[in-house]
Design a protein around this motif. Structure first.
Motif, PDB file in Angstrom:
ATOM      1  N   LYS A 189       0.843  -1.192   0.000  1.00 19.54           N
ATOM      2  CA  LYS A 189       0.000   0.000   0.000  1.00 19.54           C
ATOM      3  C   LYS A 189       0.884   1.250   0.000  1.00 19.54           C
ATOM      4  O   LYS A 189       1.980   1.245   0.539  1.00 19.54           O
ATOM      5  CB  LYS A 189      -0.934   0.005   1.217  1.00 19.54           C
ATOM      6  N   THR A 190       0.372   2.305  -0.595  1.00 14.74           N
ATOM      7  CA  THR A 190       1.162   3.513  -0.781  1.00 14.74           C
ATOM      8  C   THR A 190       1.057   4.466   0.401  1.00 14.74           C
ATOM      9  O   THR A 190      -0.028   4.687   0.938  1.00 14.74           O
ATOM     10  CB  THR A 190       0.721   4.248  -2.070  1.00 14.74           C
ATOM     11  N   ARG A 191       2.209   4.980   0.783  1.00 16.25           N
ATOM     12  CA  ARG A 191       2.318   6.030   1.786  1.00 16.25           C
ATOM     13  C   ARG A 191       1.751   5.632   3.149  1.00 16.25           C
ATOM     14  O   ARG A 191       2.295   4.766   3.792  1.00 16.25           O
ATOM     15  CB  ARG A 191       1.650   7.323   1.279  1.00 16.25           C
ATOM     16  N   TYR A 192       0.643   6.234   3.567  1.00 18.05           N
ATOM     17  CA  TYR A 192       0.117   6.001   4.908  1.00 18.05           C
ATOM     18  C   TYR A 192      -1.337   5.552   4.823  1.00 18.05           C
ATOM     19  O   TYR A 192      -2.270   6.360   4.970  1.00 18.05           O
ATOM     20  CB  TYR A 192       0.244   7.288   5.744  1.00 18.05           C
ATOM     21  N   PRO A 193      -1.564   4.276   4.609  1.00 19.64           N
ATOM     22  CA  PRO A 193      -2.928   3.780   4.414  1.00 19.64           C
ATOM     23  C   PRO A 193      -3.745   3.745   5.708  1.00 19.64           C
ATOM     24  O   PRO A 193      -3.234   3.416   6.774  1.00 19.64           O
ATOM     25  CB  PRO A 193      -2.713   2.357   3.889  1.00 19.64           C
TER      26      PRO A 193
END
Length: 262
Positions: A189-193
């Motif tokens: 998952k990208t960045r801060y899910p």
């Protein structure tokens, strides 16, 4: 002199800056480590290291919102920002009036490049070089200390609750987890899910749940709270500064990681 920041933006400086505003806590700490404390004039309310900095300097706001009139009264020669910590709008507004350097950090290599750039801009090349060497040596020592660990631990690293927010890929924290030989469950998952309690509950093959001390101040009571959601893993409170601060804090980070693994 023309300098290039980490977004490949050109910055023109007519002289060595003597009045600095830093809008990034870890970069403020770095400036002090480079011997630049006397020429810092403005910081954010989140600049907590060293612990006297907010008493000594003018607080111009936070990392997302600042008081532009306070900035103007300080008449800075340069303003230091970060792509993730500060907003694009903030940078665009500030650069209309002042030279603005923007860092962009995803790895130790990026962090060392930022230190090198600061050394060049502020004529602290010797101090920057010494700091880079120290961090590099500490990193090498740490990597050697964990090279015989047989299996990667599967981990989830939380930075917030209500809602629960984890760390994904394309982040400096994920890079630090990888350095620790941890497999981030949410690396896909990208960045801060944002993660639902149901999704947390469904995580089965999990070794560690890491609760960061920042930006949300997780404490012992939150261990009990998350145990009710998922009791399939060991839950550990960790010092978020060692996973997310990418300046001089890195000198101490690898000793902390050694202790964490023990």
């Amino acid at each position: 002199m023309i300098y290039t920041d980490q977004l490949q933006r050109k910055i023109e400086l007519l002289k060595v800056p003597k009045r600095i505003i830093s809008l990034v806590p870890s970069q403020t700490e770095l400036l002090v480590a480079l011997g630049l404390n006397e020429i810092i004039v403005g910081v954010t309310k989140f600049c907590i290291h060293p612990n006297t900095i907010r008493k000594e300097k003018t607080i111009v706001g936070g990392t997302k919102r600042i008081n532009y009139e306070k900035v103007r009264r300080l008449n800075p020669d340069i303003i230091l920002c970060n792509k993730e910590e500060n907003t694009k709008e903030m940078v665009e507004n500030l650069q209309k009036e002042y030279p603005v350097h923007v860092s962009d950090i995803f790895s130790i290599t990026d962090a060392l490049e930022m230190i090198r750039q600061y050394g060049e801009i502020f004529k602290k090349e010797k101090e920057a070089g010494q700091l880079i060497s120290k961090i590099t040596l500490e990193q090498a020592s740490f990597i050697k200390s964990i090279e015989n660990i047989p299996n990667k631990k599967r981990v989830v690293y939380f930075i917030w609750k209500d809602p629960w927010i984890a760390v994904g890929n394309n982040t400096f924290i994920n890079h630090m987890l990888q350095l620790n030989n941890f497999e981030n469950v949410f690396h896909h998952k990208t960045r801060y899910p944002e993660v639902s309690p149901e999704e947390i509950s469904s995580l089965k093959k999990l070794d560690l749940i890491l609760l960061s001390s920042e930006p949300f101040p997780f404490s012992e009571k939150h261990i009990l709270e998350i145990e009710k959601i998922n009791n399939n893993a060991e839950i550990v409170l960790v010092d978020g500064e060692y996973f997310s601060w990418y300046g001089s804090r890195l000198v101490e980070a690898f000793s902390y990681f050694k202790t964490l693994h023990r």
